[in-house]
Scaffold this motif. Structure first.
Motif, PDB file in Angstrom:
ATOM      1  N   MET A  77       1.193  -1.426   0.050  1.00 41.86           N
ATOM      2  CA  MET A  77       0.106   0.336   0.263  1.00 41.86           C
ATOM      3  C   MET A  77       0.693   0.957   0.093  1.00 41.86           C
ATOM      4  SD  MET A  77      -2.844  -0.627  -0.565  1.00 41.86           S
ATOM      5  CE  MET A  77      -4.495   0.535   0.278  1.00 41.86           C
ATOM      6  N   SER A  78       2.067   1.159   0.669  1.00 44.69           N
ATOM      7  CA  SER A  78       2.586   1.907   1.226  1.00 44.69           C
ATOM      8  C   SER A  78       3.141   2.599  -1.676  1.00 44.69           C
ATOM      9  CB  SER A  78       4.927   1.967   1.185  1.00 44.69           C
ATOM     10  OG  SER A  78       5.152   0.863   0.786  1.00 44.69           O
ATOM     11  N   LEU A  79       3.049   1.458  -1.859  1.00 47.25           N
ATOM     12  CA  LEU A  79       2.834   1.831  -2.818  1.00 47.25           C
ATOM     13  C   LEU A  79       2.031   3.113  -3.915  1.00 47.25           C
ATOM     14  CD1 LEU A  79       4.685  -1.182  -4.519  1.00 47.25           C
ATOM     15  CD2 LEU A  79       5.602   1.142  -4.902  1.00 47.25           C
ATOM     16  N   LYS A  80       0.873   3.455  -3.067  1.00 42.49           N
ATOM     17  CA  LYS A  80       0.011   3.864  -3.838  1.00 42.49           C
ATOM     18  C   LYS A  80       0.147   5.420  -4.492  1.00 42.49           C
ATOM     19  CE  LYS A  80      -4.666   5.512  -2.480  1.00 42.49           C
ATOM     20  NZ  LYS A  80      -4.558   6.460  -3.815  1.00 42.49           N
ATOM     21  N   PRO A  81       0.979   6.136  -3.686  1.00 41.97           N
ATOM     22  CA  PRO A  81       1.841   8.105  -3.993  1.00 41.97           C
ATOM     23  C   PRO A  81       2.268   7.852  -5.078  1.00 41.97           C
ATOM     24  CG  PRO A  81       2.032   7.579  -1.898  1.00 41.97           C
ATOM     25  CD  PRO A  81       2.332   6.126  -2.071  1.00 41.97           C
ATOM     26  N   VAL A  82       3.405   6.529  -5.047  1.00 42.43           N
ATOM     27  CA  VAL A  82       3.917   6.770  -6.544  1.00 42.43           C
ATOM     28  C   VAL A  82       2.764   5.399  -8.267  1.00 42.43           C
ATOM     29  CG1 VAL A  82       5.641   4.992  -7.858  1.00 42.43           C
ATOM     30  CG2 VAL A  82       6.008   5.100  -5.164  1.00 42.43           C
ATOM     31  N   MET A  83       1.897   4.877  -7.608  1.00 48.70           N
ATOM     32  CA  MET A  83       0.999   4.188  -8.636  1.00 48.70           C
ATOM     33  C   MET A  83       0.323   5.494  -8.678  1.00 48.70           C
ATOM     34  SD  MET A  83       2.679   2.035  -9.050  1.00 48.70           S
ATOM     35  CE  MET A  83       1.602   0.912  -9.633  1.00 48.70           C
ATOM     36  N   ASP A  84       0.415   6.540  -8.230  1.00 47.03           N
ATOM     37  CA  ASP A  84      -0.962   7.958  -8.360  1.00 47.03           C
ATOM     38  C   ASP A  84      -0.209   8.469  -9.713  1.00 47.03           C
ATOM     39  OD1 ASP A  84      -2.927   6.412  -6.820  1.00 47.03           O
ATOM     40  OD2 ASP A  84      -2.788   8.021  -4.945  1.00 47.03           O
ATOM     41  N   GLU A  85       0.883   9.361  -8.870  1.00 46.05           N
ATOM     42  CA  GLU A  85       1.941  10.029  -9.528  1.00 46.05           C
ATOM     43  C   GLU A  85       1.951   9.403 -11.494  1.00 46.05           C
ATOM     44  OE1 GLU A  85       3.338  13.316  -9.557  1.00 46.05           O
ATOM     45  OE2 GLU A  85       1.923  12.916  -7.271  1.00 46.05           O
ATOM     46  N   ILE A  86       2.164   8.586 -11.740  1.00 50.57           N
ATOM     47  CA  ILE A  86       2.580   7.434 -12.361  1.00 50.57           C
ATOM     48  C   ILE A  86       1.585   7.600 -13.318  1.00 50.57           C
ATOM     49  CG2 ILE A  86       2.855   5.232 -13.741  1.00 50.57           C
ATOM     50  CD1 ILE A  86       4.860   4.192 -11.907  1.00 50.57           C
TER      51      ILE A  86
END
Length: 107
Positions: A84-93
Motif C-alpha cells: 500500500m505504501s506504493l500508492k503515492p508512486v502509482m498515483d504519480e505514474i
C-alpha cells in the motif's frame, strides 16, 4: 566525467516493478482485496502468469494471500502495508501518464 552510481535498492525496486503486468496488479489491488478470477478478468492476464506474478509479489512482502475456508474455497489477494505504501508512486505514474502518454503514437 561524472559517473553516477545507481543505488542497488533502487535498481531492485525498478526491476520488481518493471516486470510485465506487475504494476497493473499492484494498481488494481490498491482498490482493496480481490479474488484471483477478478484480477484475471480486469487485467486480462493468463492465470499462469498472474499466479507467477502474485507469488513473486507475495515473496517480496507486497501481497498477502488469504484462504477463506468455505465451500468452495475462496482465495483473496490484498496489498500489505508495504504494498500500500506504493500508492503515492502509482498515483504519480497515473498523473504523469495522463499528461504525457499519447495512446495514438506508435510504439
Amino acid at each position: 566525467m561524472d559517473t553516477s552510481v545507481i543505488c542497488p535498492r533502487f535498481e531492485s525496486a525498478i526491476s520488481l516493478l518493471s516486470q510485465r503486468w506487475t504494476g497493473l496488479i499492484i494498481y488494481q489491488l490498491l482498490s482493496g482485496p480481490q479474488r484471483f478470477s477478478q484480477l484475471t478478468e480486469v487485467i486480462g492476464i493468463s492465470g499462469r502468469l498472474l499466479s507467477e506474478r502474485l507469488k513473486n509479489l507475495e515473496s517480496n512482502g507486497l501481497v498477502i494471500r488469504t484462504v477463506h475456508p468455505e465451500t468452495p474455497v475462496r482465495v483473496e489477494y490484498q496489498l500489505t502495508e508495504k504494498g500500500m505504501s506504493l500508492k503515492p508512486v502509482m498515483d504519480e505514474i497515473q498523473n504523469w501518464s495522463q499528461h504525457w502518454v499519447d495512446l495514438t503514437e506508435t510504439k
